[in-house]
Each structure stands twice: as C-alpha cells, then as structure tokens.
Scaffold this motif. Structure first.
Motif, PDB file in Angstrom:
ATOM      1  N   ARG A   1     -10.448   6.673   3.310  1.00 32.35           N
ATOM      2  CA  ARG A   1     -10.263   5.715   2.233  1.00 32.35           C
ATOM      3  C   ARG A   1     -10.158   6.438   0.898  1.00 32.35           C
ATOM      4  O   ARG A   1     -10.937   7.357   0.627  1.00 32.35           O
ATOM      5  N   PRO A   2      -9.212   6.063   0.061  1.00 27.26           N
ATOM      6  CA  PRO A   2      -9.067   6.729  -1.246  1.00 27.26           C
ATOM      7  C   PRO A   2     -10.346   6.611  -2.058  1.00 27.26           C
ATOM      8  O   PRO A   2     -11.029   5.590  -2.034  1.00 27.26           O
TER       9      PRO A   2
ATOM     10  N   GLN B   1       2.211   2.313  -3.270  1.00 22.47           N
ATOM     11  CA  GLN B   1       1.179   2.880  -4.136  1.00 22.47           C
ATOM     12  C   GLN B   1       0.688   4.234  -3.627  1.00 22.47           C
ATOM     13  O   GLN B   1      -0.274   4.771  -4.161  1.00 22.47           O
TER      14      GLN B   1
ATOM     15  N   ALA C   1       0.836  -1.206   0.000  1.00 22.27           N
ATOM     16  CA  ALA C   1       0.000   0.000   0.000  1.00 22.27           C
ATOM     17  C   ALA C   1       0.873   1.258   0.000  1.00 22.27           C
ATOM     18  O   ALA C   1       0.592   2.221  -0.725  1.00 22.27           O
TER      19      ALA C   1
ATOM     20  N   ASP D   1      -0.829   4.726  -0.985  1.00 22.84           N
ATOM     21  CA  ASP D   1      -2.137   4.481  -0.368  1.00 22.84           C
ATOM     22  C   ASP D   1      -1.911   4.422   1.137  1.00 22.84           C
ATOM     23  O   ASP D   1      -1.763   3.350   1.728  1.00 22.84           O
TER      24      ASP D   1
ATOM     25  N   HIS E   1      -4.415   2.498   3.809  1.00 26.48           N
ATOM     26  CA  HIS E   1      -4.181   1.092   4.119  1.00 26.48           C
ATOM     27  C   HIS E   1      -2.823   0.872   4.774  1.00 26.48           C
ATOM     28  O   HIS E   1      -2.688   0.016   5.655  1.00 26.48           O
TER      29      HIS E   1
END
Length: 505
Positions: A250-251, A157, A154, A159, A162
């Motif tokens: 959350r994306p 990325q 994650a 992100d 997460h």
C-alpha cells in the motif's frame, strides 16, 4: 438522485427491440428493474456506497454510451433528446472518479476485501476467515466494467497497489462473460488485460505481466505496443538476475503520520473499551445553572476528560435537523481547508459544506441560543462563526486535523476574534456504519449519534492549542452523514470562560 429520462426510454422500447439486439434489451431490463425495485426507498439504497457508485457510473457513462452508439443514430432520437435535456444535471467525470476513490478509501480504512466488495459484501479477514462487518439493507454486485473503472482511476494515479486488485476482478468478470461487449461499457477484456499487465510490471511481477500480455495478443495480435512489451518482458526474465516481485504494498501517506491509529479507531466504529473503564467519566442531566434548562435538562455524557469531550443527547429534533439540511442544500460546495492564508480543496477532506447565517431561518438562531445555554459561551457572530453544514457522501471523510489554527496566517484569524476556543458539532443524521469521530492522541472514537451534539475545548485556558484534540471524521461506510459545526472564538468569552496566566494550564 433522479432519473427523469426513464419515461422516454419506455416510450422508445419498440425501437430498442428492433435494432438494439439482445444486449440493449438486457440493459433496458436491468435499469428498469433497478428503478422499480432497488430505488423504492432512495434513502436506503443510496446509503450503500456500492449502489451509489454504480448509479453515478450509469448516469455518467453507461447511458452516454448507449445513447450515442453508432448503432442507434436514428432509432434512438427520442431517447437521445430526453438524455440531452438531463445531461447538464448528471454526474461529471470528477464525480465518477471521486466515487471510485471513495471505494478505494473505504477498502483501505476498513480493511475490506475487494473480492467481497465486488459481490456486494462488506467483509474483512479476521483470523484467516472473511467476516461481515456490516450488512447493508440494499446492495448490488459490481460488473467487470465497474471494476475496470475503479482500477483505471488508480492506474492513472500510478497507484498500482489498488489498480492490480481491482483490475484482477475486472479481468475475472470479463472472462466470465467470454469477452462479450455491452454498449453501456467503457472497458473491455482487452482494456483490462492491458492495464493489469502493466500494473503487474510496475510492482515487479514481470512473469505475470508477460502472461497477461500474451493473452492480450490472442485478441489483438497486431498490437505493436503490446508486442514491444512482450519482447521487453522476455529480455528481463532471460537476464542473469531477473527482477523479483516485491508484492503489493500500500502506498505510504505523505501527510498522514498517524494513519495506523486513525484507521484502527475508525474500524472499531465506536469507543475504546479501556477508555470507558475510567470511573471518573459519567452521565447526568445537565442544566448549566441556566433557567432555560431547569424544566428540561439535557442528557450529558462525558466521553473524555483530556481532552474534555462531552456528548449532549437529543440536542436537536428530527424536524429541526431536516430544516437545517433543506436550508443548506442549495449552497453546498466542495469543502476546503486552510492552505497558508488562503483556502483550497484537498483529498484529505472529502465533503460538501454550506454556511448558514442566523438570519437564514429562525431555527438557526434557536440553535445558537441553545448552544449558548449549554456551553455558557457567546456564540453570536463574530465571536462564533456562522453555522457550517457538512454532508459526507461516498467514502466522505476528514483525516486527522485540528479545528484551531496552528499558524498565525490562518484564515481563522480573519474574524479578528482570536482562535477557535471550542467546537460544537451537531449530528443531523444517523449512519449505518462508519463515520465516527476519532480522537487520535486521546485514543478513542465517538460513533455518530443521531440528533446528539458533541462539544470539546480546542485550547487550554492559557490560549495554547490542545494537541490532544487532534481528531478525524472517519469515512462513512454505509449511510449519509450530515453534521452542523459551530466554532466559537476566544474573544467575547472573557467573562464566560476565563483565561489563565498559568502557562501550564
């Protein structure tokens, strides 16, 4: 997934005892126990995504670290040779990263708690209390290194939603072992702290990022990059208006506009109660006025009238389903989606698929004949596409999409037999949890029914696409989902399914 190099490990146990020390013996004991206890029933074990993830990780990186450790250059030569023989068939980095993404997808779609997943439980919070949504037959807890790998995927990325959750668990577990390192691990407490500190900084939690960085300096006091980060964080916190954390968010999805509905339908793992209060829906024994079905009619269950969706029970036998899976297995490749005039892989469709011609085996032709009897349609190529067999692994899914082409340049038109007028999907296996087929705008989901088949019309009689057929294959939570798709085209159905001149029909 086989592990043919285990006997070689057993043969070199005398070397392990002499030079590997306690940590290596514990790794041997752990793997040996897993293979004698956990994998007695491989189908049962691999149905659990946590078990499958840890096996892929062990085959990809843990064995690699043990075999090529600097402490084992001479005494592990027999083990190393055996490993090298198997290396080409073992999971690649792409497989390991895909498994990690699969766990995060399951976490999101089914609203699972990361802390529960780490303990081997599948729980979500309902009314403030953790509730088990399913109880797998076989389960394993995750290690600090397992969590680090998921968090790192994650993190890479960008992100951080997460990465924070998984790295928090990684740090907690590594702290519990007092930072002791095992040769099979890729990560350490220092690695987890480093990644977690920066993840918290990126989501605005500067004070916590500073605290974690200071903890990291206890283990690595001369780390120049971390020292620079500490200085940067202190300046930010000492400013007149220090940054405030926005909390974990959350994306957003760039392509999935119906995410909330999609996930709600997946979480129900079945049909919506209000939908099935419709008195016009029914079950019956169906022959379609076909002589071949008169003596053995099929149990038909009408799931929806708009769009028209039907479930045919006991469409295929266990033997036929196993034959189809066996025939398809050698040709399985990553599934693709239409990308303009070409086809390409995409994260919103994670599965493997293969195409079977009716000449591949007599069973394929028999299924075509059975589909034709039930639907009254011409399913012979090119009026029907070849049978597509699909396997969904860890978190395998297909986000909301149409089966019919929505662009004139779609590869669907390469057969020159028009658009996909109908879909016939056969369930070749059962799943313990997840894997439903969710119809987004129609607001219902159909659970996997082993050996059954589901059928729906993709187009209106006037040839226009039916927007109510927007559907998704929900991620498989526990199990191994196999389906076979038969897509039937417009041409060749002129006398079986007449078109209409009415633009509204």
């Amino acid at each position: 997934m086989k592990c043919c190099f285990l006997p070689a490990l057993h043969c070199t146990h005398r070397y392990l005892k002499g030079c590997y020390g306690y940590k290596r013996i514990s790794f041997y004991a752990r793997v040996s126990d897993l293979h004698t206890q956990l994998y007695k029933g491989p189908g049962t074990a691999m149905a659990n995504p946590l078990v499958a993830f840890t096996l892929i990780k062990r085959l990809h990186s843990e064995w690699l670290n043990v075999v090529y450790s600097n402490e084992a250059l001479e005494n592990a030569q027999a083990l190393r040779s055996s490993y090298e023989e198997e290396e080409a068939d073992l999971p690649k980095l792409e497989d390991l990263q895909g498994a990690a993404k699969g766990l995060m997808r399951l976490q999101d779609v089914y609203a699972l708690q990361v802390a529960s997943l780490v303990r081997g439980r599948f729980q979500r919070v309902t009314d403030g209390k953790p509730i088990d949504i399913c109880m797998p037959t076989v389960s394993v807890p995750l290690s600090g290194d397992d969590c680090f790998l998921v968090g790192k995927v994650a993190y890479e990325q960008e992100d951080y939603y997460h990465s924070v959750q998984w790295l928090e668990e990684s740090v907690r577990l590594f702290r519990g072992t007092r930072g002791e390192w095992s040769p099979e691990n890729e990560g350490t407490l220092e690695d987890a702290l480093d990644h977690l500190a920066f993840s918290h900084f990126k989501v605005g939690n500067v004070s916590y990022a500073l605290s974690l960085s200071q903890e990291l300096l206890h283990y690595d006091p001369m780390n120049g990059r971390v020292l620079q980060n500490v200085e940067k964080y202190e300046k930010l916190l000492g400013a007149d208006s220090p940054p405030r954390g926005t909390g974990l968010r959350r994306p957003t999805s760039k392509h999935l506009r119906t995410r909330d509905t999609y996930e709600r339908l997946c979480q129900t793992q079945g049909s919506q109660p209000m939908h099935f209060e419709n008195p016009r829906l029914f079950c019956d024994y169906f022959t379609n006025d076909n002589p071949g079905l008169l003596l053995m009619p099929v149990r038909r269950e009408v799931l929806s009238l708009q769009p028209y969706v039907v479930l045919y029970h006991n469409f295929i036998t266990d033997t036929e389903a196993e034959d189809i899976k066996r025939l398809a297995q050698p040709g399985l490749r990553r599934s693709v989606v239409a990308a303009g005039e070409k086809q390409a892989t995409a994260d919103y469709r994670i599965s493997k698929s293969a195409w079977l011609k009716d000449s591949a085996h007599s069973i394929v032709g028999k299924l075509d004949q059975r589909i034709s009897m039930l639907t009254g349609l011409n399913v012979q190529h090119p009026y029907g596409e070849y049978l597509q067999v699909v396997n969904y692994g860890i978190g395998g899914h297909y986000e909301p999409h149409f089966d019919h082409a929505t662009s004139p340049s779609s590869p669907v038109f390469k057969l020159k037999t028009g658009n996909r007028v109908a879909t016939f999907m056969i369930y070749l296996s059962s799943v313990e949890a997840g894997g439903s087929t969710a119809f987004i705008y129609a607001n219902f989901s159909a659970p996997v029914v082993e050996r059954a088949a589901i059928f729906w019309w993709n187009l209106h009689r006037n040839g226009q696409g039916d927007v109510d057929t927007l559907h998704a294959g929900c991620p498989v939570l526990i199990g191994d989902k196999w389906v076979a798709n038969k897509w039937i085209h417009e041409y060749g159905q002129e006398f079986q399914h007449r078109c209409s001149l009415n633009p509204e029909e």
